[in-house]
Scaffold this motif. Structure first.
Motif, PDB file in Angstrom:
ATOM      1  N   ASN A 174      -4.375  17.228  -0.937  1.00 60.98           N
ATOM      2  CA  ASN A 174      -3.733  18.428  -0.403  1.00 60.98           C
ATOM      3  C   ASN A 174      -2.249  18.208  -0.106  1.00 60.98           C
ATOM      4  O   ASN A 174      -1.508  19.178   0.070  1.00 60.98           O
ATOM      5  N   TYR A 175      -1.848  16.927  -0.046  1.00 56.58           N
ATOM      6  CA  TYR A 175      -0.478  16.603   0.355  1.00 56.58           C
ATOM      7  C   TYR A 175       0.309  15.845  -0.722  1.00 56.58           C
ATOM      8  O   TYR A 175       1.537  15.907  -0.747  1.00 56.58           O
ATOM      9  N   PHE A 176      -0.391  15.125  -1.580  1.00 54.18           N
ATOM     10  CA  PHE A 176       0.268  14.316  -2.611  1.00 54.18           C
ATOM     11  C   PHE A 176      -0.365  14.618  -3.971  1.00 54.18           C
ATOM     12  O   PHE A 176      -1.582  14.680  -4.100  1.00 54.18           O
ATOM     13  N   ARG A 177       0.488  14.775  -4.982  1.00 51.94           N
ATOM     14  CA  ARG A 177      -0.009  15.084  -6.323  1.00 51.94           C
ATOM     15  C   ARG A 177      -0.370  13.838  -7.115  1.00 51.94           C
ATOM     16  O   ARG A 177      -1.166  13.897  -8.060  1.00 51.94           O
ATOM     17  N   ASN A 178       0.224  12.701  -6.758  1.00 51.05           N
ATOM     18  CA  ASN A 178      -0.034  11.468  -7.499  1.00 51.05           C
ATOM     19  C   ASN A 178       0.368  10.267  -6.643  1.00 51.05           C
ATOM     20  O   ASN A 178       0.901  10.417  -5.540  1.00 51.05           O
ATOM     21  N   ALA A 179       0.113   9.072  -7.163  1.00 55.51           N
ATOM     22  CA  ALA A 179       0.402   7.848  -6.415  1.00 55.51           C
ATOM     23  C   ALA A 179       1.900   7.666  -6.175  1.00 55.51           C
ATOM     24  O   ALA A 179       2.309   7.108  -5.147  1.00 55.51           O
ATOM     25  N   ARG A 180       2.725   8.142  -7.094  1.00 52.63           N
ATOM     26  CA  ARG A 180       4.180   8.014  -6.932  1.00 52.63           C
ATOM     27  C   ARG A 180       4.640   8.742  -5.650  1.00 52.63           C
ATOM     28  O   ARG A 180       5.476   8.230  -4.895  1.00 52.63           O
ATOM     29  N   GLU A 181       4.076   9.925  -5.385  1.00 48.68           N
ATOM     30  CA  GLU A 181       4.453  10.661  -4.184  1.00 48.68           C
ATOM     31  C   GLU A 181       3.991   9.947  -2.918  1.00 48.68           C
ATOM     32  O   GLU A 181       4.659   9.986  -1.885  1.00 48.68           O
ATOM     33  N   VAL A 182       2.848   9.289  -2.995  1.00 48.72           N
ATOM     34  CA  VAL A 182       2.358   8.499  -1.852  1.00 48.72           C
ATOM     35  C   VAL A 182       3.325   7.360  -1.566  1.00 48.72           C
ATOM     36  O   VAL A 182       3.711   7.109  -0.416  1.00 48.72           O
ATOM     37  N   VAL A 183       3.745   6.660  -2.628  1.00 52.72           N
ATOM     38  CA  VAL A 183       4.696   5.555  -2.480  1.00 52.72           C
ATOM     39  C   VAL A 183       5.996   6.051  -1.852  1.00 52.72           C
ATOM     40  O   VAL A 183       6.544   5.418  -0.936  1.00 52.72           O
ATOM     41  N   ARG A 184       6.484   7.172  -2.340  1.00 53.43           N
ATOM     42  CA  ARG A 184       7.749   7.704  -1.814  1.00 53.43           C
ATOM     43  C   ARG A 184       7.618   8.022  -0.314  1.00 53.43           C
ATOM     44  O   ARG A 184       8.503   7.717   0.479  1.00 53.43           O
ATOM     45  N   ILE A 200      13.169  -6.898  -1.763  1.00 53.35           N
ATOM     46  CA  ILE A 200      12.641  -5.780  -2.560  1.00 53.35           C
ATOM     47  C   ILE A 200      11.311  -5.334  -1.944  1.00 53.35           C
ATOM     48  O   ILE A 200      10.364  -6.122  -1.894  1.00 53.35           O
ATOM     49  N   PRO A 201      11.227  -4.112  -1.454  1.00 52.67           N
ATOM     50  CA  PRO A 201       9.955  -3.654  -0.884  1.00 52.67           C
ATOM     51  C   PRO A 201       8.925  -3.423  -1.985  1.00 52.67           C
ATOM     52  O   PRO A 201       9.248  -2.899  -3.059  1.00 52.67           O
ATOM     53  N   VAL A 202       7.691  -3.865  -1.732  1.00 53.29           N
ATOM     54  CA  VAL A 202       6.586  -3.643  -2.665  1.00 53.29           C
ATOM     55  C   VAL A 202       5.530  -2.806  -1.946  1.00 53.29           C
ATOM     56  O   VAL A 202       5.041  -3.199  -0.887  1.00 53.29           O
ATOM     57  N   ILE A 203       5.227  -1.647  -2.502  1.00 52.03           N
ATOM     58  CA  ILE A 203       4.253  -0.736  -1.885  1.00 52.03           C
ATOM     59  C   ILE A 203       3.157  -0.443  -2.898  1.00 52.03           C
ATOM     60  O   ILE A 203       3.436  -0.046  -4.029  1.00 52.03           O
ATOM     61  N   MET A 204       1.919  -0.662  -2.504  1.00 55.49           N
ATOM     62  CA  MET A 204       0.774  -0.356  -3.369  1.00 55.49           C
ATOM     63  C   MET A 204       0.145   0.957  -2.905  1.00 55.49           C
ATOM     64  O   MET A 204      -0.145   1.127  -1.726  1.00 55.49           O
ATOM     65  N   GLN A 263       8.142   4.267   6.418  1.00 59.03           N
ATOM     66  CA  GLN A 263       7.449   3.018   6.745  1.00 59.03           C
ATOM     67  C   GLN A 263       7.770   2.507   8.150  1.00 59.03           C
ATOM     68  O   GLN A 263       6.897   1.953   8.830  1.00 59.03           O
ATOM     69  N   LYS A 264       8.988   2.701   8.623  1.00 58.37           N
ATOM     70  CA  LYS A 264       9.343   2.223   9.957  1.00 58.37           C
ATOM     71  C   LYS A 264       8.520   2.941  11.025  1.00 58.37           C
ATOM     72  O   LYS A 264       7.951   2.309  11.934  1.00 58.37           O
ATOM     73  N   GLU A 265       8.441   4.265  10.928  1.00 62.08           N
ATOM     74  CA  GLU A 265       7.673   5.047  11.904  1.00 62.08           C
ATOM     75  C   GLU A 265       6.185   4.705  11.830  1.00 62.08           C
ATOM     76  O   GLU A 265       5.518   4.537  12.862  1.00 62.08           O
ATOM     77  N   LEU A 266       5.644   4.602  10.605  1.00 63.12           N
ATOM     78  CA  LEU A 266       4.228   4.270  10.423  1.00 63.12           C
ATOM     79  C   LEU A 266       3.910   2.901  11.006  1.00 63.12           C
ATOM     80  O   LEU A 266       2.884   2.714  11.678  1.00 63.12           O
ATOM     81  N   HIS A 267       4.783   1.940  10.761  1.00 63.30           N
ATOM     82  CA  HIS A 267       4.572   0.590  11.279  1.00 63.30           C
ATOM     83  C   HIS A 267       4.637   0.571  12.797  1.00 63.30           C
ATOM     84  O   HIS A 267       3.803  -0.058  13.470  1.00 63.30           O
ATOM     85  N   GLN A 268       5.591   1.279  13.364  1.00 64.97           N
ATOM     86  CA  GLN A 268       5.753   1.288  14.818  1.00 64.97           C
ATOM     87  C   GLN A 268       4.555   1.938  15.505  1.00 64.97           C
ATOM     88  O   GLN A 268       4.084   1.440  16.537  1.00 64.97           O
TER      89      GLN A 268
END
Length: 442
Positions: free
Chosen positions: A20-30, A1-5, A36-41
Protein backbone atom coordinates in the motif's frame (compact mmCIF):
# COMPACT_ATOMS: atom_id res chain seq x y z
CA UNK A 1 29.09 3.30 1.27
CA UNK A 2 25.71 2.45 2.83
CA UNK A 3 24.37 -1.00 1.94
CA UNK A 4 20.62 -1.53 2.36
CA UNK A 5 18.86 -4.83 1.67
CA UNK A 6 15.15 -4.66 0.88
CA UNK A 7 12.54 -6.82 -0.79
CA UNK A 8 9.04 -6.73 -2.23
CA UNK A 9 6.80 -9.72 -2.93
CA UNK A 10 3.57 -8.25 -4.33
CA UNK A 11 2.13 -11.55 -5.58
CA UNK A 12 1.77 -13.24 -2.16
CA UNK A 13 -1.68 -14.13 -0.78
CA UNK A 14 -3.73 -10.90 -0.64
CA UNK A 15 -0.49 -8.93 -1.02
CA UNK A 16 1.45 -7.34 1.86
CA UNK A 17 0.56 -4.24 3.83
CA UNK A 18 3.71 -2.54 2.54
CA UNK A 19 2.35 -2.83 -1.01
CA UNK A 20 0.00 0.00 0.00
CA UNK A 21 3.01 2.27 0.49
CA UNK A 22 5.80 0.98 -1.77
CA UNK A 23 5.57 -0.20 -5.38
CA UNK A 24 8.87 -2.09 -5.42
CA UNK A 25 12.05 -2.83 -3.46
CA UNK A 26 13.78 0.27 -4.86
CA UNK A 27 11.20 2.51 -3.13
CA UNK A 28 11.72 0.63 0.14
CA UNK A 29 15.48 1.21 -0.12
CA UNK A 30 14.97 4.90 -0.83
CA UNK A 31 12.67 5.25 2.22
CA UNK A 32 15.11 3.48 4.54
CA UNK A 33 18.02 5.55 3.23
CA UNK A 34 16.19 8.84 3.70
CA UNK A 35 14.90 7.92 7.18
CA UNK A 36 17.57 5.62 8.55
CA UNK A 37 18.67 7.98 11.33
CA UNK A 38 15.14 8.37 12.70
CA UNK A 39 14.39 4.63 12.34
CA UNK A 40 17.61 3.71 14.13
CA UNK A 41 17.03 6.19 16.94
CA UNK A 42 13.47 4.99 17.57
CA UNK A 43 14.58 1.36 17.59
CA UNK A 44 17.50 2.11 19.88
CA UNK A 45 15.22 4.08 22.22
CA UNK A 46 12.99 1.02 22.73
CA UNK A 47 15.99 -1.28 23.24
CA UNK A 48 17.52 1.10 25.78
CA UNK A 49 14.24 1.35 27.69
CA UNK A 50 14.21 -2.44 28.13
CA UNK A 51 17.90 -2.53 29.01
CA UNK A 52 17.30 0.18 31.61
CA UNK A 53 14.72 -1.83 33.54
CA UNK A 54 15.73 -3.13 36.96
CA UNK A 55 15.31 -6.79 36.06
CA UNK A 56 17.66 -9.73 35.52
CA UNK A 57 20.01 -9.67 32.54
CA UNK A 58 18.58 -12.94 31.17
CA UNK A 59 15.03 -11.52 31.27
CA UNK A 60 16.06 -8.34 29.40
CA UNK A 61 17.69 -10.58 26.81
CA UNK A 62 14.59 -12.77 26.53
CA UNK A 63 12.20 -9.81 26.23
CA UNK A 64 14.17 -8.26 23.37
CA UNK A 65 15.20 -11.37 21.47
CA UNK A 66 11.83 -13.14 21.66
CA UNK A 67 10.36 -10.32 19.58
CA UNK A 68 11.94 -11.99 16.53
CA UNK A 69 8.63 -13.80 15.88
CA UNK A 70 7.11 -10.47 14.79
CA UNK A 71 9.34 -10.83 11.70
CA UNK A 72 9.55 -14.59 11.26
CA UNK A 73 5.96 -15.57 12.03
CA UNK A 74 3.48 -12.90 10.95
CA UNK A 75 1.24 -11.97 8.02
CA UNK A 76 0.05 -8.39 7.44
CA UNK A 77 -1.96 -8.22 4.24
CA UNK A 78 -2.71 -5.46 1.75
CA UNK A 79 -6.26 -5.43 3.16
CA UNK A 80 -4.67 -4.66 6.55
CA UNK A 81 -5.50 -8.04 8.09
CA UNK A 82 -2.88 -9.17 10.59
CA UNK A 83 -2.03 -12.65 11.87
CA UNK A 84 0.64 -14.54 13.73
CA UNK A 85 1.54 -17.93 12.26
CA UNK A 86 1.75 -20.55 14.99
CA UNK A 87 4.86 -22.21 13.59
CA UNK A 88 5.73 -21.24 9.97
CA UNK A 89 7.15 -24.62 8.93
CA UNK A 90 5.86 -27.20 11.42
CA UNK A 91 2.31 -25.87 11.85
CA UNK A 92 1.66 -22.86 9.57
CA UNK A 93 -1.80 -22.01 10.88
CA UNK A 94 -2.82 -18.35 11.09
CA UNK A 95 -3.94 -16.90 14.42
CA UNK A 96 -4.06 -20.20 16.31
CA UNK A 97 -6.30 -19.06 19.14
CA UNK A 98 -5.10 -21.35 21.95
CA UNK A 99 -1.52 -20.20 21.35
CA UNK A 100 -2.28 -16.49 20.74
CA UNK A 101 -3.74 -16.53 24.28
CA UNK A 102 -0.05 -16.41 25.29
CA UNK A 103 1.63 -14.55 22.42
CA UNK A 104 -0.91 -11.76 21.96
CA UNK A 105 0.11 -10.20 25.28
CA UNK A 106 3.12 -8.72 23.48
CA UNK A 107 1.04 -7.76 20.44
CA UNK A 108 -1.51 -5.95 22.62
CA UNK A 109 1.29 -4.08 24.39
CA UNK A 110 3.33 -3.03 21.37
CA UNK A 111 0.83 -2.84 18.51
CA UNK A 112 -2.62 -2.51 20.12
CA UNK A 113 -4.51 -1.63 16.93
CA UNK A 114 -3.24 -4.77 15.22
CA UNK A 115 -4.35 -6.81 18.23
CA UNK A 116 -7.87 -5.34 18.11
CA UNK A 117 -8.19 -6.28 14.43
CA UNK A 118 -6.72 -9.74 14.93
CA UNK A 119 -9.11 -10.76 17.72
CA UNK A 120 -12.07 -9.34 15.81
CA UNK A 121 -11.12 -11.66 12.92
CA UNK A 122 -11.39 -14.62 15.30
CA UNK A 123 -14.79 -13.40 16.52
CA UNK A 124 -16.12 -13.04 12.98
CA UNK A 125 -15.09 -16.64 12.22
CA UNK A 126 -17.19 -17.97 15.14
CA UNK A 127 -19.52 -20.86 14.28
CA UNK A 128 -23.28 -20.42 14.54
CA UNK A 129 -23.35 -22.62 17.67
CA UNK A 130 -20.87 -20.34 19.47
CA UNK A 131 -17.67 -22.33 19.04
CA UNK A 132 -14.61 -20.15 18.46
CA UNK A 133 -12.51 -21.64 15.70
CA UNK A 134 -9.00 -22.88 16.38
CA UNK A 135 -7.39 -20.89 13.56
CA UNK A 136 -8.17 -18.83 10.46
CA UNK A 137 -6.46 -21.06 7.90
CA UNK A 138 -3.22 -22.57 6.70
CA UNK A 139 -1.11 -19.57 5.65
CA UNK A 140 -4.37 -17.75 4.89
CA UNK A 141 -7.14 -16.00 6.78
CA UNK A 142 -10.31 -17.24 5.09
CA UNK A 143 -10.34 -21.00 5.76
CA UNK A 144 -10.81 -21.51 9.53
CA UNK A 145 -10.60 -24.97 11.09
CA UNK A 146 -11.98 -26.37 14.34
CA UNK A 147 -8.66 -27.82 15.61
CA UNK A 148 -5.57 -29.83 14.70
CA UNK A 149 -7.12 -33.19 15.60
CA UNK A 150 -10.80 -32.83 14.61
CA UNK A 151 -11.93 -32.48 18.23
CA UNK A 152 -13.80 -29.45 19.54
CA UNK A 153 -11.37 -27.94 22.02
CA UNK A 154 -12.65 -26.89 25.43
CA UNK A 155 -10.09 -24.15 26.15
CA UNK A 156 -10.65 -21.96 23.07
CA UNK A 157 -13.85 -20.14 24.04
CA UNK A 158 -12.63 -19.29 27.55
CA UNK A 159 -9.38 -17.93 26.12
CA UNK A 160 -11.30 -15.81 23.62
CA UNK A 161 -13.38 -14.24 26.40
CA UNK A 162 -10.26 -13.44 28.44
CA UNK A 163 -8.48 -11.86 25.48
CA UNK A 164 -11.57 -9.79 24.66
CA UNK A 165 -11.74 -8.45 28.21
CA UNK A 166 -7.99 -7.85 28.23
CA UNK A 167 -8.18 -5.77 25.06
CA UNK A 168 -11.00 -3.69 26.51
CA UNK A 169 -9.23 -3.22 29.82
CA UNK A 170 -5.86 -2.30 28.34
CA UNK A 171 -7.23 -0.08 25.55
CA UNK A 172 -10.38 1.25 27.24
CA UNK A 173 -12.52 0.99 24.11
CA UNK A 174 -16.11 0.29 25.17
CA UNK A 175 -17.34 0.36 21.56
CA UNK A 176 -14.93 -2.46 20.75
CA UNK A 177 -16.28 -4.47 23.69
CA UNK A 178 -19.84 -3.75 22.58
CA UNK A 179 -19.00 -5.05 19.11
CA UNK A 180 -17.56 -8.26 20.59
CA UNK A 181 -20.27 -8.83 23.22
CA UNK A 182 -22.62 -10.96 21.04
CA UNK A 183 -19.68 -13.24 20.17
CA UNK A 184 -18.58 -13.39 23.83
CA UNK A 185 -22.09 -14.30 24.98
CA UNK A 186 -22.42 -17.13 22.47
CA UNK A 187 -18.91 -18.34 23.34
CA UNK A 188 -19.74 -18.55 27.05
CA UNK A 189 -22.90 -20.57 26.52
CA UNK A 190 -21.08 -22.98 24.19
CA UNK A 191 -18.67 -23.77 27.05
CA UNK A 192 -21.56 -24.16 29.51
CA UNK A 193 -23.09 -26.76 27.20
CA UNK A 194 -19.94 -28.90 27.45
CA UNK A 195 -20.55 -29.43 31.18
CA UNK A 196 -21.81 -32.99 30.91
CA UNK A 197 -21.24 -34.00 34.54
CA UNK A 198 -23.06 -30.90 35.87
CA UNK A 199 -20.27 -29.58 38.09
CA UNK A 200 -20.41 -26.08 36.54
CA UNK A 201 -17.08 -26.67 34.79
CA UNK A 202 -16.34 -27.72 31.18
CA UNK A 203 -15.54 -31.39 30.57
CA UNK A 204 -12.58 -32.61 28.55
CA UNK A 205 -13.11 -35.62 26.30
CA UNK A 206 -9.57 -36.47 25.24
CA UNK A 207 -6.89 -34.26 23.67
CA UNK A 208 -9.38 -31.44 23.19
CA UNK A 209 -7.23 -28.52 24.31
CA UNK A 210 -3.90 -26.87 23.49
CA UNK A 211 -2.12 -30.13 24.44
CA UNK A 212 -3.42 -31.86 21.34
CA UNK A 213 -1.63 -35.16 21.97
CA UNK A 214 -2.47 -35.37 25.68
CA UNK A 215 -5.76 -36.93 26.79
CA UNK A 216 -7.72 -35.47 29.69
CA UNK A 217 -11.18 -36.58 30.80
CA UNK A 218 -13.87 -34.92 32.86
CA UNK A 219 -12.78 -31.95 34.97
CA UNK A 220 -9.20 -30.91 34.22
CA UNK A 221 -7.24 -28.25 36.08
CA UNK A 222 -5.91 -26.58 32.91
CA UNK A 223 -9.22 -26.17 31.10
CA UNK A 224 -11.34 -25.53 34.20
CA UNK A 225 -8.99 -22.92 35.69
CA UNK A 226 -9.12 -20.91 32.46
CA UNK A 227 -12.92 -21.22 32.45
CA UNK A 228 -13.15 -19.84 36.00
CA UNK A 229 -11.04 -16.83 35.00
CA UNK A 230 -13.22 -16.39 31.90
CA UNK A 231 -16.36 -16.50 34.09
CA UNK A 232 -14.92 -13.67 36.21
CA UNK A 233 -14.18 -11.69 33.04
CA UNK A 234 -17.70 -12.42 31.73
CA UNK A 235 -19.18 -11.05 34.97
CA UNK A 236 -17.27 -7.80 34.39
CA UNK A 237 -18.21 -7.65 30.71
CA UNK A 238 -21.91 -8.30 31.42
CA UNK A 239 -21.96 -5.54 34.03
CA UNK A 240 -20.41 -3.07 31.57
CA UNK A 241 -22.95 -4.11 28.93
CA UNK A 242 -25.74 -3.88 31.57
CA UNK A 243 -26.92 -7.44 30.89
CA UNK A 244 -28.22 -8.55 34.30
CA UNK A 245 -29.19 -12.07 33.20
CA UNK A 246 -25.76 -12.77 31.75
CA UNK A 247 -24.11 -11.37 34.89
CA UNK A 248 -26.27 -13.57 37.14
CA UNK A 249 -25.52 -16.74 35.15
CA UNK A 250 -21.79 -15.99 35.06
CA UNK A 251 -21.78 -15.47 38.84
CA UNK A 252 -23.54 -18.78 39.38
CA UNK A 253 -21.07 -20.66 37.19
CA UNK A 254 -18.07 -19.02 38.81
CA UNK A 255 -19.05 -19.65 42.44
CA UNK A 256 -20.34 -23.20 41.97
CA UNK A 257 -17.50 -24.02 39.58
CA UNK A 258 -14.90 -22.72 42.05
CA UNK A 259 -16.30 -24.94 44.80
CA UNK A 260 -16.19 -28.03 42.59
CA UNK A 261 -12.74 -27.16 41.22
CA UNK A 262 -11.25 -27.23 44.72
CA UNK A 263 -13.35 -30.21 45.82
CA UNK A 264 -12.57 -32.43 42.83
CA UNK A 265 -8.99 -31.44 41.98
CA UNK A 266 -7.20 -30.41 45.18
CA UNK A 267 -4.73 -33.09 46.36
CA UNK A 268 -2.90 -32.08 49.57
CA UNK A 269 -0.62 -29.46 47.98
CA UNK A 270 -1.62 -29.02 44.31
CA UNK A 271 -4.46 -29.40 41.81
CA UNK A 272 -4.34 -32.72 39.97
CA UNK A 273 -4.38 -33.07 36.20
CA UNK A 274 -7.99 -34.28 35.93
CA UNK A 275 -10.79 -36.05 37.80
CA UNK A 276 -13.31 -38.17 35.92
CA UNK A 277 -14.39 -40.47 38.77
CA UNK A 278 -17.98 -39.29 39.14
CA UNK A 279 -18.97 -39.04 35.50
CA UNK A 280 -21.41 -41.58 34.04
CA UNK A 281 -20.75 -40.38 30.50
CA UNK A 282 -17.16 -41.61 30.32
CA UNK A 283 -17.45 -45.30 31.21
CA UNK A 284 -14.35 -47.28 30.35
CA UNK A 285 -12.11 -44.21 30.27
CA UNK A 286 -9.40 -43.31 32.80
CA UNK A 287 -10.95 -42.04 36.02
CA UNK A 288 -8.25 -39.80 37.42
CA UNK A 289 -4.71 -38.50 36.89
CA UNK A 290 -2.79 -37.37 39.96
CA UNK A 291 -0.06 -35.70 37.92
CA UNK A 292 1.10 -32.25 39.00
CA UNK A 293 1.09 -30.06 35.89
CA UNK A 294 2.73 -26.71 35.10
CA UNK A 295 -0.52 -25.45 33.59
CA UNK A 296 -2.85 -26.32 36.48
CA UNK A 297 -3.41 -22.65 37.41
CA UNK A 298 -3.12 -21.01 33.99
CA UNK A 299 -6.47 -19.37 34.68
CA UNK A 300 -5.10 -17.77 37.84
CA UNK A 301 -2.19 -16.36 35.83
CA UNK A 302 -4.61 -14.59 33.49
CA UNK A 303 -6.86 -13.53 36.36
CA UNK A 304 -3.87 -11.80 37.97
CA UNK A 305 -2.89 -10.27 34.64
CA UNK A 306 -6.34 -8.67 34.36
CA UNK A 307 -6.83 -7.90 38.09
CA UNK A 308 -9.81 -10.25 38.32
CA UNK A 309 -8.91 -11.63 41.75
CA UNK A 310 -8.53 -15.26 42.80
CA UNK A 311 -10.26 -18.15 41.08
CA UNK A 312 -9.50 -20.38 44.09
CA UNK A 313 -8.16 -19.71 47.59
CA UNK A 314 -4.89 -17.79 47.77
CA UNK A 315 -3.46 -20.36 50.17
CA UNK A 316 -4.01 -23.20 47.70
CA UNK A 317 -2.53 -21.14 44.84
CA UNK A 318 0.68 -20.59 46.80
CA UNK A 319 0.92 -24.24 47.87
CA UNK A 320 0.42 -25.40 44.28
CA UNK A 321 3.15 -23.06 42.97
CA UNK A 322 5.58 -24.33 45.61
CA UNK A 323 4.76 -27.93 44.68
CA UNK A 324 5.38 -27.24 40.99
CA UNK A 325 8.81 -25.82 41.85
CA UNK A 326 9.52 -28.82 44.13
CA UNK A 327 8.38 -31.46 41.63
CA UNK A 328 8.34 -30.20 38.05
CA UNK A 329 11.21 -27.69 38.21
CA UNK A 330 13.53 -30.19 39.90
CA UNK A 331 12.75 -32.90 37.37
CA UNK A 332 14.92 -31.45 34.59
CA UNK A 333 18.09 -29.35 34.48
CA UNK A 334 16.79 -27.69 31.29
CA UNK A 335 13.47 -26.22 32.41
CA UNK A 336 10.18 -27.16 34.09
CA UNK A 337 8.67 -30.49 33.01
CA UNK A 338 5.00 -30.29 32.09
CA UNK A 339 3.71 -33.13 34.28
CA UNK A 340 5.25 -35.06 37.18
CA UNK A 341 3.58 -37.47 39.61
CA UNK A 342 3.85 -36.87 43.37
CA UNK A 343 6.43 -39.70 43.62
CA UNK A 344 8.76 -37.70 41.32
CA UNK A 345 8.19 -39.81 38.19
CA UNK A 346 7.41 -37.96 34.94
CA UNK A 347 4.05 -38.43 33.33
CA UNK A 348 5.09 -40.30 30.18
CA UNK A 349 1.59 -40.40 28.68
CA UNK A 350 2.84 -38.49 25.61
CA UNK A 351 5.53 -36.12 24.38
CA UNK A 352 3.59 -33.13 25.72
CA UNK A 353 3.31 -34.42 29.27
CA UNK A 354 6.91 -35.56 29.69
CA UNK A 355 8.71 -32.57 28.18
CA UNK A 356 9.07 -28.78 28.60
CA UNK A 357 7.00 -26.10 26.88
CA UNK A 358 8.85 -22.78 26.79
CA UNK A 359 5.82 -20.48 26.59
CA UNK A 360 3.87 -22.40 29.22
CA UNK A 361 6.87 -22.12 31.54
CA UNK A 362 7.06 -18.33 31.09
CA UNK A 363 3.34 -18.11 31.94
CA UNK A 364 3.85 -20.14 35.11
CA UNK A 365 6.86 -18.04 36.12
CA UNK A 366 4.72 -14.93 35.70
CA UNK A 367 2.14 -16.44 38.07
CA UNK A 368 4.91 -17.31 40.52
CA UNK A 369 6.14 -13.71 40.49
CA UNK A 370 2.62 -12.45 41.21
CA UNK A 371 2.64 -14.68 44.30
CA UNK A 372 6.09 -13.56 45.48
CA UNK A 373 8.26 -16.53 44.43
CA UNK A 374 11.02 -14.25 43.11
CA UNK A 375 14.03 -16.41 43.90
CA UNK A 376 12.48 -19.58 42.49
CA UNK A 377 11.23 -17.86 39.33
CA UNK A 378 14.63 -16.26 38.77
CA UNK A 379 16.46 -19.59 39.04
CA UNK A 380 14.04 -21.50 36.80
CA UNK A 381 13.82 -18.75 34.19
CA UNK A 382 17.56 -18.27 34.02
CA UNK A 383 18.05 -22.02 33.63
CA UNK A 384 15.53 -22.23 30.76
CA UNK A 385 17.04 -19.23 28.96
CA UNK A 386 20.50 -20.78 29.37
CA UNK A 387 19.23 -23.94 27.67
CA UNK A 388 17.97 -21.84 24.75
CA UNK A 389 21.02 -19.59 24.36
CA UNK A 390 24.00 -21.56 25.64
CA UNK A 391 23.11 -25.21 25.13
CA UNK A 392 21.04 -25.06 21.94
CA UNK A 393 22.60 -21.73 20.81
CA UNK A 394 19.44 -20.72 18.99
CA UNK A 395 17.27 -17.97 20.46
CA UNK A 396 15.91 -16.82 17.09
CA UNK A 397 14.23 -20.08 16.13
CA UNK A 398 12.74 -21.43 19.32
CA UNK A 399 10.39 -24.43 19.32
CA UNK A 400 7.32 -24.93 21.46
CA UNK A 401 8.84 -27.97 23.19
CA UNK A 402 12.23 -28.90 24.66
CA UNK A 403 13.27 -32.38 25.78
CA UNK A 404 13.28 -32.65 29.56
CA UNK A 405 15.87 -35.46 29.33
CA UNK A 406 18.39 -34.07 26.83
CA UNK A 407 17.50 -30.38 26.54
CA UNK A 408 17.39 -30.49 22.73
CA UNK A 409 14.74 -28.74 20.66
CA UNK A 410 11.72 -30.87 19.76
CA UNK A 411 8.45 -29.76 18.10
CA UNK A 412 7.92 -26.39 16.46
CA UNK A 413 9.87 -23.59 14.83
CA UNK A 414 9.78 -19.81 15.36
CA UNK A 415 7.06 -20.53 17.89
CA UNK A 416 4.73 -17.66 18.80
CA UNK A 417 3.71 -18.92 22.27
CA UNK A 418 7.12 -18.01 23.67
CA UNK A 419 6.21 -14.31 23.54
CA UNK A 420 4.49 -15.11 26.86
CA UNK A 421 7.77 -14.00 28.43
CA UNK A 422 6.37 -10.46 28.17
CA UNK A 423 3.76 -11.35 30.81
CA UNK A 424 6.57 -11.54 33.38
CA UNK A 425 6.94 -7.75 33.27
CA UNK A 426 3.49 -7.17 34.78
CA UNK A 427 3.99 -8.72 38.24
CA UNK A 428 7.39 -7.03 38.47
CA UNK A 429 5.70 -3.69 37.72
CA UNK A 430 3.62 -4.15 40.88
CA UNK A 431 6.81 -3.64 42.92
CA UNK A 432 8.79 -1.26 40.71
CA UNK A 433 7.52 2.17 39.56
CA UNK A 434 10.13 2.28 36.81
CA UNK A 435 8.78 -0.90 35.23
CA UNK A 436 5.22 0.37 35.57
CA UNK A 437 6.20 3.61 33.83
CA UNK A 438 7.76 1.57 31.03
CA UNK A 439 4.52 -0.39 30.52
CA UNK A 440 2.47 2.80 30.63
CA UNK A 441 4.68 4.31 27.94
CA UNK A 442 4.01 1.53 25.45
Amino acid sequence: IPVIMAWSFPLCYEGHAYNNYFRNAREVVRYVHMNQKELHQKTLSFVNKVKGLKISAWLKDALLNNLYTFFSSTMWTKKMKFAFIESPQACPLAETLDVRFYSSIALALLFPQLELRALLQAAEAQRADGYIMHDLGRLRLDAPSISTNRLLWKDLNSKFILMAYRNYRWMNDVNYLRKLFPFIKKAFFWIVDTDRNKDYLPDNEGADHTFDLWDCFGTSSYTASIFLAAALAYIKISAIMEDKDAERIANEYFHKGKTNFEKKLWQKSYFIEYNNRHSRDYKGLPKISLACTVGQLTGQWYAHLLDLGYIVSKEKVRKAIKTIFDLNAKDSPYGITNAVFPNGIRNSACAHSENIWIGLTFAFLSLALYEGFYKEAEEAGSRLWSTICEKEKNMWNQPDMISSSQGEYLFGDHYMRNLAVWSMVFPLAKKDKGIKSFLDSL
